[in-house]
Design an enzyme around this catalytic site. Sequence first.
Site, mmCIF file in Angstrom:
data_model
loop_
_atom_site.group_PDB
_atom_site.id
_atom_site.type_symbol
_atom_site.label_atom_id
_atom_site.label_comp_id
_atom_site.label_asym_id
_atom_site.label_seq_id
_atom_site.Cartn_x
_atom_site.Cartn_y
_atom_site.Cartn_z
ATOM 1 N N LEU A 4 0.788 -1.236 0.000
ATOM 2 C CA LEU A 4 0.000 0.000 0.000
ATOM 3 C C LEU A 4 0.817 1.282 0.000
ATOM 4 O O LEU A 4 0.275 2.359 0.245
ATOM 5 C CB LEU A 4 -1.024 0.017 1.143
ATOM 6 C CG LEU A 4 -2.050 -1.130 1.092
ATOM 7 C CD1 LEU A 4 -2.951 -1.090 2.305
ATOM 8 C CD2 LEU A 4 -2.861 -1.082 -0.202
ATOM 9 N N ASP A 5 2.116 1.182 -0.282
ATOM 10 C CA ASP A 5 2.932 2.392 -0.444
ATOM 11 C C ASP A 5 4.085 2.103 -1.410
ATOM 12 O O ASP A 5 5.230 2.460 -1.159
ATOM 13 C CB ASP A 5 3.459 2.880 0.903
ATOM 14 C CG ASP A 5 3.979 4.327 0.831
ATOM 15 O OD1 ASP A 5 3.532 5.078 -0.061
ATOM 16 O OD2 ASP A 5 4.825 4.687 1.669
ATOM 17 N N LEU A 6 3.742 1.450 -2.510
ATOM 18 C CA LEU A 6 4.763 1.148 -3.517
ATOM 19 C C LEU A 6 5.134 2.428 -4.246
ATOM 20 O O LEU A 6 4.266 3.121 -4.770
ATOM 21 C CB LEU A 6 4.248 0.108 -4.516
ATOM 22 C CG LEU A 6 3.942 -1.266 -3.939
ATOM 23 C CD1 LEU A 6 3.362 -2.165 -5.017
ATOM 24 C CD2 LEU A 6 5.186 -1.883 -3.329
ATOM 25 N N THR A 42 1.282 7.119 -0.597
ATOM 26 C CA THR A 42 1.780 8.281 -1.321
ATOM 27 C C THR A 42 0.799 8.600 -2.438
ATOM 28 O O THR A 42 0.654 7.804 -3.371
ATOM 29 C CB THR A 42 3.190 7.985 -1.873
ATOM 30 O OG1 THR A 42 4.025 7.593 -0.767
ATOM 31 C CG2 THR A 42 3.772 9.203 -2.564
#
Length: 160
Positions: A4-6, A42
């Site tokens: 969930l924050d690649l 992000t």
Amino acid sequence: MVHLDLKPNNAVVDANGKAKLIDFGLSTRFTPGKKLNRFWGTPIYFAPEIIHKKEFEGPPADVWSLGGLLYAMLTHVSEGAQSLIHDIFTMDPKQRPTIDQVLGHPWLTQGEKPSPSPPCEALPKLPDPTILTKMIGMGFDQYHTSVSVASRKFNYTVVT
């Protein structure tokens, strides 16, 4: 688990040249078929369903972010360009930057202030006599030129 924050900052290459994901601080366990409703990560890499603040499934959201990560890695887009592209791709058209704001973005101006837009001057009611004389010399009809300017037509004559 879903990350969930690649993003590029969370992908590294190890000593063997293998890509590794890091920073699982926002990751969570998921149950297939069960939707998530926490919105973090992000924003530039958010999947549309997260941007729309809809419940979402973790793996498809990670796949979307992976696409953004892959694009950034392959195209080597600078942070400034990423910032501009992110601004331009604002989902709400009312929140999207104007062309003047785009042209004034630091990535385009490289720290310089944007040049001011030329002031909008009202079209004259009658043509300038000096210009009219030159246009007649170029073969323009005096009457047609005067009427075009007075009626604010945007035709070849007025443009000239």
